[in-house]
Design an enzyme around this catalytic site. Structure first.
Site, PDB file in Angstrom:
ATOM      1  N   SER A 182       5.570  43.341  17.561  1.00 47.21           N
ATOM      2  CA  SER A 182       5.586  41.946  17.124  1.00 47.21           C
ATOM      3  C   SER A 182       5.895  41.771  15.639  1.00 47.21           C
ATOM      4  O   SER A 182       6.309  40.696  15.227  1.00 47.21           O
ATOM      5  CB  SER A 182       4.269  41.246  17.473  1.00 47.21           C
ATOM      6  OG  SER A 182       3.215  41.741  16.690  1.00 47.21           O
ATOM      7  N   LYS A 215      -0.312  39.736  11.928  1.00 46.85           N
ATOM      8  CA  LYS A 215       0.714  38.697  11.878  1.00 46.85           C
ATOM      9  C   LYS A 215       0.800  38.156  10.458  1.00 46.85           C
ATOM     10  O   LYS A 215      -0.063  38.389   9.624  1.00 46.85           O
ATOM     11  CB  LYS A 215       0.378  37.534  12.824  1.00 46.85           C
ATOM     12  CG  LYS A 215       0.227  37.902  14.287  1.00 46.85           C
ATOM     13  CD  LYS A 215       1.539  38.180  14.954  1.00 46.85           C
ATOM     14  CE  LYS A 215       1.386  38.454  16.429  1.00 46.85           C
ATOM     15  NZ  LYS A 215       0.956  39.780  16.785  1.00 46.85           N
TER      16      LYS A 215
END
Length: 157
Positions: free
Chosen positions: A73, A110
Site C-alpha cells: 500500500s 499510511k
C-alpha cells in the site's frame, strides 16, 4: 477486526525492537563525493570520513523502534514489502508525514492527510482507498523517518 476502506489496511508489521541506547557507535567508511548515475569520476575514489549509521538515521534513540512492513500500500512512497521501517514516537505527526497508526486496533502505515477539514490516512498505492479517522478508535504509534530495503537479490535486511 475489520478495517475501514474497501481494501482494508493491507499492510502488516513485525515489531523488531527498540534502539539499543547503550550500544557502542559503529563507524563505517563514507566515501567522499557524490554517487553519479552516469560516468564515475576517478577523483571521488577515496574515503573522507567515517559514518555512524545509527547516529545518522536515529535522532531520538529512546523514542525509536523498528518495524518490518508487509504489503504494497505504500510502495509509491518507497516503502517496499519487507522494508525495515525506523519509527520515531517523539515526533508530532503532521499532514504529509508517513505514520504508524492503530485504527480500531489494527496497525497500518499510511500518509497522514487532511481532506476538506477531516483527517485521513492515505496509501500511496492508488488501489487502496483513503481511511477516514473520524469515527474510529485511532492511536498514533509514531512517524516513519526512514525505510530501508535491500536492492541486491538474496541480500535480505
Amino acid at each position: 477486526m475489520a478495517c475501514p476502506g474497501e481494501h482494508g489496511m493491507s499492510m502488516h508489521f513485525t515489531i523488531l525492537g527498540r534502539v539499543d541506547t547503550m550500544a557502542r557507535p559503529l563507524r563505517l567508511p563514507l566515501a567522499a563525493g557524490e554517487v553519479r548515475a552516469g560516468f564515475p569520476s576517478p577523483a571521488d575514489d577515496y574515503i573522507e570520513v567515517e559514518l555512524d549509521l545509527i547516529a545518522h538515521l536515529i535522532k531520538h534513540p529512546s523514542a525509536t523502534f523498528f518495524l518490518r512492513a508487509k504489503g504494497t500500500s505504500m510502495e509509491d512512497d518507497g516503502i517496499k514489502d519487507n522494508a525495515l521501517l525506523i519509527v520515531d514516537r517523539s515526533l508530532n505527526p503532521q499532514p504529509g508525514h508517513i505514520v504508524i497508526m492503530s485504527v480500531d486496533g489494527e496497525l497500518t502505515c499510511k500518509k497522514l492527510s487532511i481532506m476538506g477539514s477531516r483527517p485521513y490516512l492515505v496509501a500511496s498505492n492508488p488501489e487502496f482507498k483513503p481511511i477516514p479517522l473520524s469515527g474510529h478508535d485511532c492511536h498514533n504509534w509514531g512517524v516513519v523517518t526512514h525505510s530501508i530495503s535491500s536492492l541486491a537479490p538474496g541480500f535480505a535486511i
